[in-house]
Design an enzyme around this catalytic site. Structure first.
Site, PDB file in Angstrom:
ATOM      1  N   PRO A 176       0.795  -1.232   0.000  1.00  0.00           N
ATOM      2  CA  PRO A 176       0.000   0.000   0.000  1.00  0.00           C
ATOM      3  C   PRO A 176       0.829   1.284   0.000  1.00  0.00           C
ATOM      4  O   PRO A 176       1.843   1.379   0.686  1.00  0.00           O
ATOM      5  CB  PRO A 176      -0.830  -0.110   1.285  1.00  0.00           C
ATOM      6  CG  PRO A 176      -0.148  -1.146   2.114  1.00  0.00           C
ATOM      7  CD  PRO A 176       0.503  -2.083   1.160  1.00  0.00           C
ATOM      8  N   ASN A 177       0.343   2.221  -0.789  1.00  0.00           N
ATOM      9  CA  ASN A 177       0.882   3.587  -0.874  1.00  0.00           C
ATOM     10  C   ASN A 177       2.201   3.706  -1.633  1.00  0.00           C
ATOM     11  O   ASN A 177       2.705   4.813  -1.808  1.00  0.00           O
ATOM     12  CB  ASN A 177       1.039   4.221   0.525  1.00  0.00           C
ATOM     13  CG  ASN A 177      -0.287   4.257   1.272  1.00  0.00           C
ATOM     14  OD1 ASN A 177      -1.255   4.809   0.757  1.00  0.00           O
ATOM     15  ND2 ASN A 177      -0.346   3.657   2.446  1.00  0.00           N
ATOM     16  N   ARG A 207       3.959  11.155  -1.659  1.00  0.00           N
ATOM     17  CA  ARG A 207       3.894  10.880  -0.215  1.00  0.00           C
ATOM     18  C   ARG A 207       5.234  11.206   0.461  1.00  0.00           C
ATOM     19  O   ARG A 207       6.292  10.778   0.009  1.00  0.00           O
ATOM     20  CB  ARG A 207       3.509   9.417   0.054  1.00  0.00           C
ATOM     21  CG  ARG A 207       4.602   8.417  -0.211  1.00  0.00           C
ATOM     22  CD  ARG A 207       4.208   6.970   0.027  1.00  0.00           C
ATOM     23  NE  ARG A 207       3.995   6.651   1.416  1.00  0.00           N
ATOM     24  CZ  ARG A 207       4.224   5.434   1.932  1.00  0.00           C
ATOM     25  NH1 ARG A 207       4.683   4.442   1.169  1.00  0.00           N
ATOM     26  NH2 ARG A 207       3.981   5.200   3.194  1.00  0.00           N
ATOM     27  N   TYR A 252      10.636   9.360   1.623  1.00  0.00           N
ATOM     28  CA  TYR A 252      10.693   8.413   0.505  1.00  0.00           C
ATOM     29  C   TYR A 252      11.326   8.982  -0.759  1.00  0.00           C
ATOM     30  O   TYR A 252      11.484   8.255  -1.743  1.00  0.00           O
ATOM     31  CB  TYR A 252       9.276   7.893   0.207  1.00  0.00           C
ATOM     32  CG  TYR A 252       8.682   7.154   1.385  1.00  0.00           C
ATOM     33  CD1 TYR A 252       9.204   5.935   1.788  1.00  0.00           C
ATOM     34  CD2 TYR A 252       7.623   7.689   2.113  1.00  0.00           C
ATOM     35  CE1 TYR A 252       8.682   5.265   2.881  1.00  0.00           C
ATOM     36  CE2 TYR A 252       7.091   7.027   3.205  1.00  0.00           C
ATOM     37  CZ  TYR A 252       7.628   5.811   3.587  1.00  0.00           C
ATOM     38  OH  TYR A 252       7.116   5.149   4.676  1.00  0.00           O
ATOM     39  N   ASN A 262       8.240  -5.360  -1.239  1.00  0.00           N
ATOM     40  CA  ASN A 262       8.126  -4.274  -0.270  1.00  0.00           C
ATOM     41  C   ASN A 262       6.661  -4.275   0.181  1.00  0.00           C
ATOM     42  O   ASN A 262       5.806  -3.678  -0.474  1.00  0.00           O
ATOM     43  CB  ASN A 262       8.499  -2.928  -0.897  1.00  0.00           C
ATOM     44  CG  ASN A 262       8.422  -1.802   0.127  1.00  0.00           C
ATOM     45  OD1 ASN A 262       7.935  -1.999   1.243  1.00  0.00           O
ATOM     46  ND2 ASN A 262       8.897  -0.627  -0.260  1.00  0.00           N
ATOM     47  N   ALA A 313       3.293  -0.920   4.671  1.00  0.00           N
ATOM     48  CA  ALA A 313       2.781  -0.980   6.055  1.00  0.00           C
ATOM     49  C   ALA A 313       2.461  -2.404   6.492  1.00  0.00           C
ATOM     50  O   ALA A 313       2.564  -2.732   7.691  1.00  0.00           O
ATOM     51  CB  ALA A 313       1.550  -0.097   6.182  1.00  0.00           C
ATOM     52  N   HIS A 332       4.708  -4.754   8.830  1.00  0.00           N
ATOM     53  CA  HIS A 332       4.742  -4.729  10.293  1.00  0.00           C
ATOM     54  C   HIS A 332       3.503  -5.371  10.929  1.00  0.00           C
ATOM     55  O   HIS A 332       3.390  -5.380  12.152  1.00  0.00           O
ATOM     56  CB  HIS A 332       4.869  -3.276  10.762  1.00  0.00           C
ATOM     57  CG  HIS A 332       5.830  -2.469   9.939  1.00  0.00           C
ATOM     58  ND1 HIS A 332       7.174  -2.783   9.852  1.00  0.00           N
ATOM     59  CD2 HIS A 332       5.655  -1.394   9.118  1.00  0.00           C
ATOM     60  CE1 HIS A 332       7.761  -1.925   9.030  1.00  0.00           C
ATOM     61  NE2 HIS A 332       6.870  -1.081   8.570  1.00  0.00           N
ATOM     62  N   ASP A 348       2.956 -15.963   5.833  1.00  0.00           N
ATOM     63  CA  ASP A 348       2.570 -17.355   5.575  1.00  0.00           C
ATOM     64  C   ASP A 348       2.521 -17.666   4.078  1.00  0.00           C
ATOM     65  O   ASP A 348       2.893 -18.773   3.663  1.00  0.00           O
ATOM     66  CB  ASP A 348       1.200 -17.646   6.204  1.00  0.00           C
ATOM     67  CG  ASP A 348       1.283 -17.811   7.722  1.00  0.00           C
ATOM     68  OD1 ASP A 348       2.404 -17.889   8.257  1.00  0.00           O
ATOM     69  OD2 ASP A 348       0.222 -17.848   8.369  1.00  0.00           O
ATOM     70  N   GLU A 377      13.401  -8.803   0.775  1.00  0.00           N
ATOM     71  CA  GLU A 377      12.556  -7.716   1.286  1.00  0.00           C
ATOM     72  C   GLU A 377      13.269  -6.383   1.032  1.00  0.00           C
ATOM     73  O   GLU A 377      14.470  -6.273   1.269  1.00  0.00           O
ATOM     74  CB  GLU A 377      12.394  -7.933   2.801  1.00  0.00           C
ATOM     75  CG  GLU A 377      11.672  -6.844   3.541  1.00  0.00           C
ATOM     76  CD  GLU A 377      11.737  -7.081   5.065  1.00  0.00           C
ATOM     77  OE1 GLU A 377      12.678  -7.753   5.544  1.00  0.00           O
ATOM     78  OE2 GLU A 377      10.859  -6.564   5.757  1.00  0.00           O
ATOM     79  N   HIS A 401      12.944  -2.092   1.628  1.00  0.00           N
ATOM     80  CA  HIS A 401      12.303  -0.884   2.148  1.00  0.00           C
ATOM     81  C   HIS A 401      13.067   0.325   1.634  1.00  0.00           C
ATOM     82  O   HIS A 401      14.301   0.362   1.738  1.00  0.00           O
ATOM     83  CB  HIS A 401      12.257  -0.888   3.677  1.00  0.00           C
ATOM     84  CG  HIS A 401      11.446  -2.014   4.196  1.00  0.00           C
ATOM     85  ND1 HIS A 401      10.076  -2.036   4.079  1.00  0.00           N
ATOM     86  CD2 HIS A 401      11.808  -3.189   4.759  1.00  0.00           C
ATOM     87  CE1 HIS A 401       9.632  -3.175   4.570  1.00  0.00           C
ATOM     88  NE2 HIS A 401      10.659  -3.901   4.973  1.00  0.00           N
ATOM     89  N   ARG A 415      13.421   4.591  12.268  1.00  0.00           N
ATOM     90  CA  ARG A 415      12.107   5.246  12.380  1.00  0.00           C
ATOM     91  C   ARG A 415      11.363   4.774  13.645  1.00  0.00           C
ATOM     92  O   ARG A 415      11.986   4.357  14.606  1.00  0.00           O
ATOM     93  CB  ARG A 415      11.320   4.998  11.080  1.00  0.00           C
ATOM     94  CG  ARG A 415      12.043   5.582   9.853  1.00  0.00           C
ATOM     95  CD  ARG A 415      11.267   5.375   8.582  1.00  0.00           C
ATOM     96  NE  ARG A 415       9.988   6.073   8.621  1.00  0.00           N
ATOM     97  CZ  ARG A 415       9.013   5.885   7.718  1.00  0.00           C
ATOM     98  NH1 ARG A 415       9.204   5.032   6.722  1.00  0.00           N
ATOM     99  NH2 ARG A 415       7.878   6.549   7.809  1.00  0.00           N
ATOM    100  N   ARG A 467       7.913   0.120  13.282  1.00  0.00           N
ATOM    101  CA  ARG A 467       8.426  -0.256  11.945  1.00  0.00           C
ATOM    102  C   ARG A 467       9.601  -1.208  12.043  1.00  0.00           C
ATOM    103  O   ARG A 467      10.166  -1.628  11.034  1.00  0.00           O
ATOM    104  CB  ARG A 467       8.840   0.998  11.162  1.00  0.00           C
ATOM    105  CG  ARG A 467       7.669   1.901  10.830  1.00  0.00           C
ATOM    106  CD  ARG A 467       8.076   3.036   9.911  1.00  0.00           C
ATOM    107  NE  ARG A 467       7.115   4.111  10.006  1.00  0.00           N
ATOM    108  CZ  ARG A 467       5.981   4.194   9.297  1.00  0.00           C
ATOM    109  NH1 ARG A 467       5.693   3.267   8.407  1.00  0.00           N
ATOM    110  NH2 ARG A 467       5.162   5.208   9.459  1.00  0.00           N
TER     111      ARG A 467
END
Ligand code: DQA
Length: 147
Positions: A9-10, A17, A22, A73, A76, A79, A86, A97, A99, A106, A110
């Site tokens: 998301p986002n 944003r 970012y 990625n 949100a 976390h 799973d 992964e 970020h 942060r 997070r």
């Protein structure tokens, strides 16, 4: 060789944003970077972005038997989502992964990553370049150039 890049998301709001966190590069810039990386390495890179947890789980399940590696990625959902953890464990596809920001520097919430527990590597705080690093890493891993 096919790598699936999954964004949560986002991430589609990059450039709009919180640019102080970012950066100013847009989601379109990220798609261009992925295309350039695919051309450079002569591999197939598919990108999928969704704001919905179940859709992300569906895409990870879809990947089984179709892709060689996953760059994710979860944003949100990193976390919070045991479901994404799973799903990654279920398909057992080598996953990295990413970020964009340095999540360790942060807020405390997070600093827990569920998805990361199913990934062989985490890249954080390298901006969009982290996606390229993740793809290069998976390409080398899957070509047995690194152990
Ligand atoms: C993020 C970090 C997450 O904590 C956040 O919720 C995001 C983006 C990153 O790329 O830095 O949406 O995953």
């Amino acid at each position: 060789m096919k790598i699936l890049v999954i964004n949560g998301p986002n991430i589609n709001m990059l450039g709009i944003r919180e640019p102080g966190i970012y950066g100013k590069n847009t989601f379109h810039d990220l798609l261009t970077l992925l295309e350039e990386t695919a051309a450079e390495l002569q591999i197939d890179v598919e990108q999928y972005q969704s704001n919905h947890e179940g859709d992300l789980v569906d895409k990870i399940q879809w990947a089984w038997g179709k892709v060689d590696g996953i760059v994710i990625n979860p944003a949100a959902y990193t976390h919070t989502s045991v479901a994404i953890l799973d799903a990654l464990k279920a398909v057992a596809i080598p996953a990295v992964e990413v970020h964009i920001s340095d999540v360790d520097a942060r807020e405390p919430f997070r600093q827990i990553s569920y998805a990361g527990m199913a990934c062989c590597k985490t890249i954080k705080g390298h901006g969009l370049a982290g996606y390229r690093e993740a793809i290069v890493y998976l390409d080398q891993l899957l070509n047995h150039k690194i152990g």
